[in-house]
Design a protein around this motif. Structure first.
Motif, PDB file in Angstrom:
ATOM      1  N   LEU A 292       1.206  -1.023   0.089  1.00 10.42           N
ATOM      2  CA  LEU A 292      -0.260   0.056   0.044  1.00 10.42           C
ATOM      3  C   LEU A 292       1.275   1.289  -0.249  1.00 10.42           C
ATOM      4  N   ASP A 293       1.453   1.654   1.300  1.00 11.38           N
ATOM      5  CA  ASP A 293       2.859   2.392   0.805  1.00 11.38           C
ATOM      6  C   ASP A 293       2.850   2.544  -0.242  1.00 11.38           C
ATOM      7  N   TYR A 294       3.950   1.396  -1.123  1.00 14.38           N
ATOM      8  CA  TYR A 294       4.858   1.526  -2.563  1.00 14.38           C
ATOM      9  C   TYR A 294       3.559   2.423  -3.520  1.00 14.38           C
ATOM     10  N   GLN A 295       2.236   2.164  -3.548  1.00 16.24           N
ATOM     11  CA  GLN A 295       1.080   2.681  -4.445  1.00 16.24           C
ATOM     12  C   GLN A 295       1.227   3.963  -3.510  1.00 16.24           C
ATOM     13  N   ALA A 296       1.057   4.215  -2.858  1.00 14.09           N
ATOM     14  CA  ALA A 296       0.563   5.582  -2.248  1.00 14.09           C
ATOM     15  C   ALA A 296       1.623   6.210  -2.701  1.00 14.09           C
ATOM     16  N   GLY A 297       2.788   5.707  -2.723  1.00 17.86           N
ATOM     17  CA  GLY A 297       4.101   6.516  -2.819  1.00 17.86           C
ATOM     18  C   GLY A 297       3.933   6.238  -4.022  1.00 17.86           C
ATOM     19  N   LYS A 298       4.052   6.181  -5.514  1.00 14.78           N
ATOM     20  CA  LYS A 298       3.798   6.516  -6.254  1.00 14.78           C
ATOM     21  C   LYS A 298       2.455   7.621  -7.023  1.00 14.78           C
ATOM     22  N   VAL A 299       1.679   7.863  -6.230  1.00 14.62           N
ATOM     23  CA  VAL A 299       0.768   8.803  -6.180  1.00 14.62           C
ATOM     24  C   VAL A 299       1.200  10.233  -5.967  1.00 14.62           C
ATOM     25  N   ALA A 300       1.845   9.688  -4.673  1.00 11.89           N
ATOM     26  CA  ALA A 300       2.205  11.380  -3.812  1.00 11.89           C
ATOM     27  C   ALA A 300       3.081  11.929  -4.774  1.00 11.89           C
ATOM     28  N   ARG A 301       4.371  11.476  -5.030  1.00  8.73           N
ATOM     29  CA  ARG A 301       5.123  11.746  -6.173  1.00  8.73           C
ATOM     30  C   ARG A 301       4.837  12.146  -7.381  1.00  8.73           C
ATOM     31  N   GLY A 302       3.464  11.665  -8.058  1.00  8.90           N
ATOM     32  CA  GLY A 302       2.818  11.916  -9.883  1.00  8.90           C
ATOM     33  C   GLY A 302       2.717  13.109  -9.238  1.00  8.90           C
ATOM     34  N   LEU A 303       1.927  13.466  -8.011  1.00  6.45           N
ATOM     35  CA  LEU A 303       0.791  14.621  -7.599  1.00  6.45           C
ATOM     36  C   LEU A 303       1.854  15.851  -7.249  1.00  6.45           C
ATOM     37  N   ALA A 304       3.597  15.553  -7.001  1.00  6.91           N
ATOM     38  CA  ALA A 304       4.311  16.895  -6.377  1.00  6.91           C
ATOM     39  C   ALA A 304       4.437  17.059  -7.610  1.00  6.91           C
ATOM     40  N   ALA A 305       4.601  16.068  -8.513  1.00  8.41           N
ATOM     41  CA  ALA A 305       5.440  16.909 -10.435  1.00  8.41           C
ATOM     42  C   ALA A 305       4.299  17.038 -10.855  1.00  8.41           C
ATOM     43  N   LEU A 306       3.565  17.425 -10.912  1.00  8.76           N
ATOM     44  CA  LEU A 306       1.731  17.960 -11.292  1.00  8.76           C
ATOM     45  C   LEU A 306       2.000  19.103 -10.680  1.00  8.76           C
ATOM     46  N   GLU A 307       1.906  19.279  -9.232  1.00  6.61           N
ATOM     47  CA  GLU A 307       2.025  20.808  -9.069  1.00  6.61           C
ATOM     48  C   GLU A 307       3.025  21.637  -9.121  1.00  6.61           C
ATOM     49  N   ALA A 308       4.127  20.452  -9.506  1.00  8.90           N
ATOM     50  CA  ALA A 308       5.292  21.995  -9.604  1.00  8.90           C
ATOM     51  C   ALA A 308       4.654  22.024 -11.153  1.00  8.90           C
ATOM     52  N   ASP A 309       4.682  21.795 -11.774  1.00  4.83           N
ATOM     53  CA  ASP A 309       4.374  21.907 -13.330  1.00  4.83           C
ATOM     54  C   ASP A 309       2.771  21.552 -13.366  1.00  4.83           C
ATOM     55  N   PRO A 310       2.072  22.431 -13.476  1.00  5.50           N
ATOM     56  CA  PRO A 310       0.364  22.169 -13.362  1.00  5.50           C
ATOM     57  C   PRO A 310       0.708  22.722 -14.845  1.00  5.50           C
ATOM     58  N   PRO A 311       0.028  21.884 -15.886  1.00  2.06           N
ATOM     59  CA  PRO A 311      -1.011  22.525 -17.233  1.00  2.06           C
ATOM     60  C   PRO A 311      -1.277  23.599 -16.975  1.00  2.06           C
ATOM     61  N   GLN A 312      -1.486  24.101 -18.335  1.00  2.00           N
ATOM     62  CA  GLN A 312      -1.927  25.795 -18.636  1.00  2.00           C
ATOM     63  C   GLN A 312      -2.998  25.672 -18.167  1.00  2.00           C
ATOM     64  N   PRO A 313      -4.207  26.041 -17.755  1.00  2.00           N
ATOM     65  CA  PRO A 313      -5.828  26.634 -17.739  1.00  2.00           C
ATOM     66  C   PRO A 313      -5.782  26.036 -19.513  1.00  2.00           C
ATOM     67  N   LEU A 314      -6.912  25.477 -19.604  1.00  2.00           N
ATOM     68  CA  LEU A 314      -8.074  24.985 -21.167  1.00  2.00           C
ATOM     69  C   LEU A 314      -7.912  26.688 -21.426  1.00  2.00           C
ATOM     70  N   THR A 315      -7.461  26.417 -22.830  1.00  2.00           N
ATOM     71  CA  THR A 315      -7.899  28.104 -23.721  1.00  2.00           C
ATOM     72  C   THR A 315      -8.984  27.291 -25.074  1.00  2.00           C
ATOM     73  N   ASP A 316      -8.368  26.306 -25.080  1.00  2.00           N
ATOM     74  CA  ASP A 316      -9.560  25.496 -26.012  1.00  2.00           C
ATOM     75  C   ASP A 316     -10.437  23.955 -25.779  1.00  2.00           C
ATOM     76  N   GLU A 317     -10.537  22.982 -26.785  1.00  2.00           N
ATOM     77  CA  GLU A 317     -10.402  21.825 -26.014  1.00  2.00           C
ATOM     78  C   GLU A 317      -9.940  21.059 -25.399  1.00  2.00           C
ATOM     79  N   PRO A 318      -9.595  20.114 -24.405  1.00  2.00           N
ATOM     80  CA  PRO A 318      -9.031  19.468 -23.484  1.00  2.00           C
ATOM     81  C   PRO A 318      -8.221  18.323 -24.784  1.00  2.00           C
ATOM     82  N   HIS A 319      -7.003  17.958 -24.472  1.00  2.00           N
ATOM     83  CA  HIS A 319      -6.091  16.897 -25.180  1.00  2.00           C
ATOM     84  C   HIS A 319      -6.547  15.645 -24.110  1.00  2.00           C
ATOM     85  N   ALA A 320      -6.029  14.919 -24.709  1.00  2.00           N
ATOM     86  CA  ALA A 320      -6.111  12.808 -23.836  1.00  2.00           C
ATOM     87  C   ALA A 320      -5.192  13.291 -22.214  1.00  2.00           C
ATOM     88  N   GLY A 321      -4.304  14.143 -21.934  1.00  2.00           N
ATOM     89  CA  GLY A 321      -3.731  13.874 -20.995  1.00  2.00           C
ATOM     90  C   GLY A 321      -4.562  14.679 -19.833  1.00  2.00           C
TER      91      GLY A 321
END
Length: 202
Positions: free
Chosen positions: A126-155
């Motif tokens: 459980l900790d191993y999986q939670a670590g993946k989530v935490a690191r992923g969210l931290a990376a996204l928080e550090a460099d989030p996508p720009q707010p949408l100006t058009d229709e969203p892409h798959a990511g």
């Protein structure tokens, strides 16, 4: 076409939102699937017995969600939710891969708690999986996508579904430490009505 899915599935939600963005909702019938039921036709439609699975008009099937999104994008003319140019394309696919990984790790945590009795749950797993989530969210928080100006892409669709699944199954505990992502999701929800339309409460 028939989409075999279940309302809580973040991957099924991703396909449903993509279909709406692409204007394909009227061409897809959503038929609930029970992945635990051996008699469900899902296991013949997809040997892995996983959702989402898209049954095409000719009876052929497509899975997983990344493949289905590629297909729907082509069906809608191409280059809309999966960009054609290499730079934007691989940026979108990379974001989708990261967010799919967050969803996978989140689901594995849910399954560990759901299917294993409390006394035999494996906390290091459980900790191993939670670590993946935490690191992923931290990376996204550090460099989030720009707010949408058009229709969203798959990511971006995948990111919204990953955050929505955190709200659904983990009570939104991600929110206090990720204010940029909270703001991004609010903008996404305001611009993509299908996000709210596909939200489930439990």
């Amino acid at each position: 076409m028939i989409l075999r899915s279940a309302p809580p599935s973040p991957f099924g939600r991703k396909v449903t939102i993509a279909a709406s963005v692409l204007g394909l909702t009227d061409r897809i019938e959503i038929v609930p699937a029970d992945t635990n039921n051996e008699a469900d036709a899902l296991r013949t439609q997809n040997p892995l017995g996983k959702i989402p699975t898209l049954v095409l008009d000719d009876g052929q099937t497509l899975f997983d969600s990344r493949v289905i999104l590629e297909y729907l994008d082509q069906l809608a003319g191409g280059g809309r939710i999966v960009p054609r140019e290499p730079g934007p394309r691989f940026a979108a696919l990379r974001l989708q891969a990261l967010c799919d990984g967050i969803m996978d790790a989140s689901i594995l945590q849910v399954y560990e708690a759901r299917y294993r009795p409390e006394g035999v749950r494996h906390q290091p797993w459980l900790d191993y999986q939670a670590g993946k989530v935490a690191r992923g969210l931290a990376a996204l928080e550090a460099d989030p996508p720009q707010p949408l100006t058009d229709e969203p892409h798959a990511g971006e669709i995948a990111l919204a579904c990953a955050l929505g699944y955190q709200d659904l199954r983990f009570g939104g505990t991600w929110r206090p430490g990720h204010r940029k992502l909270v703001s991004w999701l609010e903008h996404f929800a305001a611009q993509v009505p299908a996000f709210e339309q596909t939200r489930v409460l439990a």
